[in-house]
Motif scaffolding. Structure first.
Motif, PDB file in Angstrom:
ATOM      1  N   CYS A 131     134.576 120.378 190.144  1.00  0.00           N
ATOM      2  CA  CYS A 131     134.839 119.234 191.025  1.00  0.00           C
ATOM      3  C   CYS A 131     134.396 117.920 190.383  1.00  0.00           C
ATOM      4  N   SER A 132     134.901 116.824 190.955  1.00  0.00           N
ATOM      5  CA  SER A 132     134.582 115.499 190.428  1.00  0.00           C
ATOM      6  C   SER A 132     133.157 115.101 190.790  1.00  0.00           C
ATOM      7  N   ARG A 133     132.541 114.339 189.907  1.00  0.00           N
ATOM      8  CA  ARG A 133     131.211 113.828 190.214  1.00  0.00           C
ATOM      9  C   ARG A 133     131.275 112.436 190.842  1.00  0.00           C
ATOM     10  N   ILE A 134     132.490 111.975 191.119  1.00  0.00           N
ATOM     11  CA  ILE A 134     132.704 110.683 191.780  1.00  0.00           C
ATOM     12  C   ILE A 134     133.049 110.940 193.242  1.00  0.00           C
ATOM     13  N   HIS A 135     132.388 110.206 194.156  1.00  0.00           N
ATOM     14  CA  HIS A 135     132.632 110.434 195.586  1.00  0.00           C
ATOM     15  C   HIS A 135     132.721 109.115 196.341  1.00  0.00           C
ATOM     16  N   ASP A 136     133.618 109.106 197.352  1.00  0.00           N
ATOM     17  CA  ASP A 136     133.865 107.883 198.126  1.00  0.00           C
ATOM     18  C   ASP A 136     132.620 107.362 198.842  1.00  0.00           C
ATOM     19  N   ARG A 137     131.768 108.276 199.314  1.00  0.00           N
ATOM     20  CA  ARG A 137     130.645 107.846 200.148  1.00  0.00           C
ATOM     21  C   ARG A 137     129.346 107.689 199.364  1.00  0.00           C
ATOM     22  N   CYS A 138     129.433 107.534 198.093  1.00  0.00           N
ATOM     23  CA  CYS A 138     128.235 107.452 197.256  1.00  0.00           C
ATOM     24  C   CYS A 138     127.416 106.198 197.548  1.00  0.00           C
ATOM     25  N   GLY A 139     126.123 106.337 197.507  1.00  0.00           N
ATOM     26  CA  GLY A 139     125.228 105.199 197.703  1.00  0.00           C
ATOM     27  C   GLY A 139     125.383 104.167 196.602  1.00  0.00           C
ATOM     28  N   THR A 140     125.828 104.592 195.413  1.00  0.00           N
ATOM     29  CA  THR A 140     126.043 103.640 194.326  1.00  0.00           C
ATOM     30  C   THR A 140     127.171 102.682 194.681  1.00  0.00           C
ATOM     31  N   THR A 141     128.248 103.229 195.266  1.00  0.00           N
ATOM     32  CA  THR A 141     129.348 102.376 195.709  1.00  0.00           C
ATOM     33  C   THR A 141     128.872 101.432 196.807  1.00  0.00           C
TER      34      THR A 141
ATOM     35  N   ARG B  12     130.174 106.242 187.464  1.00  0.00           N
ATOM     36  CA  ARG B  12     130.256 106.921 186.170  1.00  0.00           C
ATOM     37  C   ARG B  12     129.020 106.641 185.318  1.00  0.00           C
ATOM     38  N   LEU B  13     128.335 105.537 185.633  1.00  0.00           N
ATOM     39  CA  LEU B  13     127.094 105.227 184.942  1.00  0.00           C
ATOM     40  C   LEU B  13     125.906 105.938 185.588  1.00  0.00           C
ATOM     41  N   THR B  14     125.928 106.059 186.926  1.00  0.00           N
ATOM     42  CA  THR B  14     124.768 106.618 187.643  1.00  0.00           C
ATOM     43  C   THR B  14     124.890 108.120 187.898  1.00  0.00           C
ATOM     44  N   THR B  15     125.967 108.744 187.430  1.00  0.00           N
ATOM     45  CA  THR B  15     126.088 110.202 187.509  1.00  0.00           C
ATOM     46  C   THR B  15     126.363 110.748 186.113  1.00  0.00           C
ATOM     47  N   ARG B  16     125.895 111.943 185.880  1.00  0.00           N
ATOM     48  CA  ARG B  16     126.163 112.651 184.631  1.00  0.00           C
ATOM     49  C   ARG B  16     126.544 114.084 184.982  1.00  0.00           C
ATOM     50  N   GLU B  17     127.207 114.740 184.050  1.00  0.00           N
ATOM     51  CA  GLU B  17     127.601 116.122 184.291  1.00  0.00           C
ATOM     52  C   GLU B  17     126.354 116.999 184.389  1.00  0.00           C
ATOM     53  N   PRO B  18     126.181 117.710 185.499  1.00  0.00           N
ATOM     54  CA  PRO B  18     124.977 118.536 185.678  1.00  0.00           C
ATOM     55  C   PRO B  18     125.114 119.902 185.024  1.00  0.00           C
ATOM     56  N   THR B  19     123.989 120.551 184.849  1.00  0.00           N
ATOM     57  CA  THR B  19     123.979 121.935 184.374  1.00  0.00           C
ATOM     58  C   THR B  19     124.127 122.879 185.569  1.00  0.00           C
ATOM     59  N   ASP B  20     124.384 124.150 185.293  1.00  0.00           N
ATOM     60  CA  ASP B  20     124.542 125.127 186.376  1.00  0.00           C
ATOM     61  C   ASP B  20     123.297 125.228 187.247  1.00  0.00           C
TER      62      ASP B  20
ATOM     63  N   ILE C  40     115.287 109.637 183.730  1.00  0.00           N
ATOM     64  CA  ILE C  40     116.337 108.960 184.510  1.00  0.00           C
ATOM     65  C   ILE C  40     117.680 109.638 184.292  1.00  0.00           C
ATOM     66  N   ARG C  41     117.935 110.040 183.041  1.00  0.00           N
ATOM     67  CA  ARG C  41     119.187 110.724 182.739  1.00  0.00           C
ATOM     68  C   ARG C  41     119.293 112.020 183.546  1.00  0.00           C
ATOM     69  N   ARG C  42     118.178 112.710 183.702  1.00  0.00           N
ATOM     70  CA  ARG C  42     118.189 113.951 184.494  1.00  0.00           C
ATOM     71  C   ARG C  42     118.411 113.645 185.974  1.00  0.00           C
ATOM     72  N   VAL C  43     117.858 112.542 186.462  1.00  0.00           N
ATOM     73  CA  VAL C  43     118.115 112.140 187.855  1.00  0.00           C
ATOM     74  C   VAL C  43     119.605 111.884 188.047  1.00  0.00           C
ATOM     75  N   PHE C  44     120.220 111.234 187.069  1.00  0.00           N
ATOM     76  CA  PHE C  44     121.663 110.963 187.149  1.00  0.00           C
ATOM     77  C   PHE C  44     122.468 112.268 187.104  1.00  0.00           C
ATOM     78  N   MET C  45     121.973 113.254 186.384  1.00  0.00           N
ATOM     79  CA  MET C  45     122.636 114.566 186.341  1.00  0.00           C
ATOM     80  C   MET C  45     122.554 115.244 187.714  1.00  0.00           C
ATOM     81  N   TYR C  46     121.388 115.135 188.353  1.00  0.00           N
ATOM     82  CA  TYR C  46     121.250 115.679 189.710  1.00  0.00           C
ATOM     83  C   TYR C  46     122.122 114.897 190.695  1.00  0.00           C
TER      84      TYR C  46
END
Length: 556
Positions: free
Chosen positions: A156-166, A246-254, A125-131
């Motif tokens: 860039c920010s991992r927070i977006h206005d049109r996110c499905g989480t919002t 911020r809970l449903t996204t994580r910093e992704p790898t390259d 799940i953590r990897r899904v949040f990274m993606y």
């Protein structure tokens, strides 16, 4: 002004995280990019077949939110399952006051947030949040007018206005308010919750189903309005959704960003050009399942199912006898390799040209379009040559082609002092024959010659498998033969006997007294060939394993 223009750049492309990948959806297509078990990025893309009616509905406020909500659920679930292939509440009988309903809704929201925090501890799940974070960063990178690279996207920010989480948060928040008010009205003014707990529960459930389209549609319109404005006045409304992100996204790898960018670019390409075709994932499969699928495909294409078994066996190293029970998993690159070979076979290319070599009388013989593919019956001709040759003999193989007879005979007779010469009119064929001699460590002398024209000296044994197909029969041959194998090695003239006439006339000059000429021939030709060699002291016909008169021995 330039900086402002970059900030105002928007895209209609949105997406979602899936197992080990990202799905991006545009106006006319969606694409899912996944990193497979071998570390390669695979992209599967599909066109969105939206009817005119659905396009009109999608423009109606409130209604379009419901359409998008349902579509996202259906498409998202399907894509989640496809990505997996590549990787491998109770109600009480209390009165429904507004305060109670708001408290109950708030409690559910808290439980939902705690649930998200809990599942984050799970590695997958953590990897899904990274993606999920990679998806947002990629879209934001594009909207900022930056080149789509992992280096740029990671800034860039991992927070977006049109996110499905919002959107999910808005649905929950709006549903809490709407259902609280509706339940209160139904209880206080309509007095419909007067039955037992089970019936009251069903009534409340029906009310939720009835109002769910309104909740989804209203929430969607709010999300669109919030996304269009960057006003700080709206931050209090956006803040809860951003906090949830911020809970449903994580910093992704390259490498995760590379996957998200691949999906985005594919959708962008398909939206820009309707001619761009769809693509498919190549998923891991068991040997058993893949063999079954390929046999069915070959049967439908009129190709012997044994070719499917040979193809899988040779490409995987699993014996043909074990294919039906083997659960060995084939990684995507192997599946892709066999798929490509199967495509060539379905187009008519002979199996052994695809494989590149074949077994012949204990030797591995390289074959391609320059030479005929050795037939099983020709092994019997090589065996006759081995049994005929004596120690110290000189042996000549005419029309050698791939060199299969010369090479295998030289290998079998190694150590007996037998010298082997091979001749062919085709220089390209001799190139293949020389490679086969080197491949098998066989000592063979090669001569470019039209039968005996450039051959010097006399021999104790001459072997020849000449072209013997009647010219008029060539168009009726299997497409694998007539369209891919060299016609010069097949065409035996009007009656198929041209080369045998030449052999009968020229061979005596190149055979020692008592020497033997061994020839392969076609169905129904043996007795006619015997007549051509009437001047020889002795002739004999022998049959192949199918009982066909296949070989003629002529002794001078």
């Amino acid at each position: 002004m330039k900086e402002k223009k970059k900030k105002e750049k928007r895209t209609y492309i949105g997406g979602q995280a899936v197992l080990e990948g990202v799905m991006m959806r545009g106006k006319t297509a969606y694409a899912t990019a996944v990193r497979d078990p071998e570390g390669n990025i695979q992209v599967e893309s599909r066109r969105l077949n939206t009817s005119k009616g659905m396009k009109r509905v999608a423009k109606i406020p409130l209604v379009r939110g419901v359409v998008n909500f349902v579509s996202s659920l259906v498409t998202g679930s399907k894509i989640l399952m496809r990505s997996a292939e590549v990787i491998f509440t109770e109600e009480s009988g209390l009165r429904y006051s507004i305060g109670y309903n708001l408290t109950q809704g708030g409690l559910r929201l808290v439980i939902f947030i705690l649930y998200i925090l809990a599942v984050t501890a799970m590695k997958d799940i953590r990897r899904v949040f990274m993606y999920h974070g990679a998806e947002h960063k990629t879209i934001t990178c594009f909207e900022k007018g930056m080149e789509l690279t992992p280096e740029n996207a990671k800034t860039c920010s991992r927070i977006h206005d049109r996110c499905g989480t919002t959107f999910l948060f808005l649905v929950m928040a709006v549903s809490i308010v709407v259902f609280s008010v509706v339940n209160w009205v139904c209880d206080k003014y309509l007095d419909i919750f007067v039955y037992n707990e089970a019936v009251n529960y069903l009534i409340q459930f029906a009310i939720k189903i009835l109002f769910l389209p309104f909740v989804a549609g209203f929430s969607y319109e709010v999300l669109k309005l919030l996304a269009k404005s960057q006003s700080k006045l709206l931050l209090p409304i956006k803040a809860p959704g951003f906090a949830l992100q911020r809970l449903t996204t994580r910093e992704p790898t390259d490498d995760m960003l590379e996957v998200a960018i691949a999906a985005f670019k594919k959708v962008e390409e398909m939206d820009a050009d309707p001619a761009v075709g769809e693509t498919d994932f190549v998923v891991s499969k068991s040997v058993r399942k893949y063999t079954e699928e390929l046999k069915g495909l070959f049967a439908a294409g009129g190709i012997d199912e044994s070719d499917a078994e040979w193809l899988v066996s040779l490409k995987t190293g699993v014996p043909r006898s074990e294919l039906a029970a083997s659960e060995k998993m084939l990684v995507p690159s192997v599946v892709r390799d066999i798929d490509a070979a199967a495509g060539q076979r379905l187009a008519g290319k002979p199996l052994w040209y695809i494989i590149g070599d074949t077994e012949f009388y204990g030797c591995k013989i390289k074959v391609d379009g320059r030479v005929l593919i050795p037939r099983p019956e020709t092994e019997l001709l090589a065996e006759l040559a081995v049994k005929t040759a004596q120690e110290g003999n000189k042996l000549l193989d005419l029309c050698t082609g791939s060199g299969c007879i010369a090479v295998s005979v030289a290998k079998q007779l190694a150590g007996k002092g037998v010298s082997v010469t091979a001749a062919d009119i085709s220089a390209p064929a001799l190139e293949v024959a020389k490679e086969n001699a080197a491949l098998n460590g066989a000592e063979v002398k090669f001569v470019e010659s039209d039968l005996f024209s450039a051959v010097k000296g006399k021999f104790d044994v001459i072997v020849c498998n000449p072209p013997y197909v009647k010219r008029g029969d060539i168009p009726a041959l299997q497409r694998e033969v007539k369209d891919f194998e060299p016609l010069s090695a097949l065409d035996g003239g009007e009656d198929g006997l041209d080369f045998y006439r030449r052999l009968a006339a020229e061979a005596p000059k190149h055979l020692v007294r008592g020497g033997t000429l061994l020839m392969e021939c076609g169905l129904g030709q043996a007795q006619e060939i015997v007549k051509l060699f009437a001047k020889f002291d002795y002739t004999m016909v022998s049959r192949d394993l199918n009982g066909v008169e296949r070989f003629v021995r002529a002794v001078l």
